[in-house]
Design an enzyme around this catalytic site. Structure first.
Site, short mmCIF file in Angstrom:
data_model
loop_
_atom_site.label_atom_id
_atom_site.label_comp_id
_atom_site.label_asym_id
_atom_site.label_seq_id
_atom_site.Cartn_x
_atom_site.Cartn_y
_atom_site.Cartn_z
N HIS A 48 0.84 -1.21 0.00
CA HIS A 48 0.00 0.00 0.00
C HIS A 48 0.86 1.25 0.00
O HIS A 48 1.03 1.87 1.04
CB HIS A 48 -0.90 0.00 1.23
CG HIS A 48 -2.09 0.87 1.12
ND1 HIS A 48 -2.10 2.20 1.48
CD2 HIS A 48 -3.34 0.60 0.68
CE1 HIS A 48 -3.31 2.70 1.30
NE2 HIS A 48 -4.08 1.75 0.82
N ILE A 54 1.46 5.04 1.16
CA ILE A 54 0.42 5.81 1.84
C ILE A 54 -0.11 4.94 2.98
O ILE A 54 -0.46 3.77 2.77
CB ILE A 54 -0.76 6.14 0.89
CG1 ILE A 54 -0.28 6.96 -0.32
CG2 ILE A 54 -1.87 6.88 1.64
CD1 ILE A 54 0.18 8.35 -0.03
N GLY A 57 -6.16 4.60 5.30
CA GLY A 57 -7.14 5.30 6.12
C GLY A 57 -7.80 4.40 7.15
O GLY A 57 -8.08 4.82 8.28
N VAL A 58 -8.04 3.15 6.79
CA VAL A 58 -8.66 2.22 7.73
C VAL A 58 -7.78 1.99 8.95
O VAL A 58 -8.27 1.81 10.07
CB VAL A 58 -9.03 0.88 7.02
CG1 VAL A 58 -7.79 0.11 6.63
CG2 VAL A 58 -9.95 0.05 7.88
N GLU A 62 -8.69 2.82 12.83
CA GLU A 62 -8.44 1.82 13.88
C GLU A 62 -7.57 2.41 15.00
O GLU A 62 -7.82 2.14 16.18
CB GLU A 62 -7.78 0.57 13.29
CG GLU A 62 -7.36 -0.46 14.32
CD GLU A 62 -8.50 -1.08 15.14
OE1 GLU A 62 -8.22 -1.54 16.27
OE2 GLU A 62 -9.64 -1.11 14.65
#
Length: 148
Positions: A48, A54, A57-58, A62
């Site tokens: 990723h 990057i 976002g998840v 979390e």
């Protein structure tokens, strides 16, 4: 200040899914400030994205949730905290989530989580993540403390 060793006594998450390095401020029943140092050596960057890393976002959301879990546990009465090892925080919902700016290796990701409402075992939290004072992510999180 709460270091990573103490954080691991509060929440069950471990490598590679422990997403808080340190708590810098905690006001019981009100708010928490914590951070994570984002490093290129993290496994997530293998996919990723290769050549353009990057932080997902998840994972930021979390991290906000984990900070909220620390806040919820540290806001319990001392008697309830003694039983914290038999409890876990479950996510119930994520609302109004927005990603404002990318997070990349080398960033210090700061989590600011505050209580909107708390009733019994249910917590409604406002989470914001910052890098260098710039808002990167925001969301409302609902969670519940339950028996394991």
């Amino acid at each position: 200040m709460i270091d990573v060793v103490e954080i691991q006594k509060i929440i069950p998450h471990r490598f590679p899914f422990l997403l808080i390095d340190r708590v810098t401020d905690l006001k019981s029943g009100e708010s928490i400030h914590a951070y994570k140092n984002v490093s290129i050596s993290e496994h997530i960057f293998q996919g990723h994205f290769p050549g353009h890393p990057i932080y997902p976002g998840v994972m930021i959301v979390e991290g906000l949730a984990q900070a909220g879990g620390v806040l919820a546990f540290k806001s319990m009465s001392e008697a309830d905290q003694a039983e914290a090892s038999s409890k876990v925080v479950y996510f119930m919902s994520i609302d109004k989530c927005k990603f404002r700016a990318p997070v990349t290796p080398g960033d210090r990701l700061e989590y600011h989580v505050s209580v909107i409402k708390q009733k019994g075992a249910i917590w409604l939290l406002k989470g914001e993540a910052y890098v260098d004072g710039k808002l990167t992510t925001e969301a409302e999180l609902k969670a519940m403390i339950v028996d394991k």
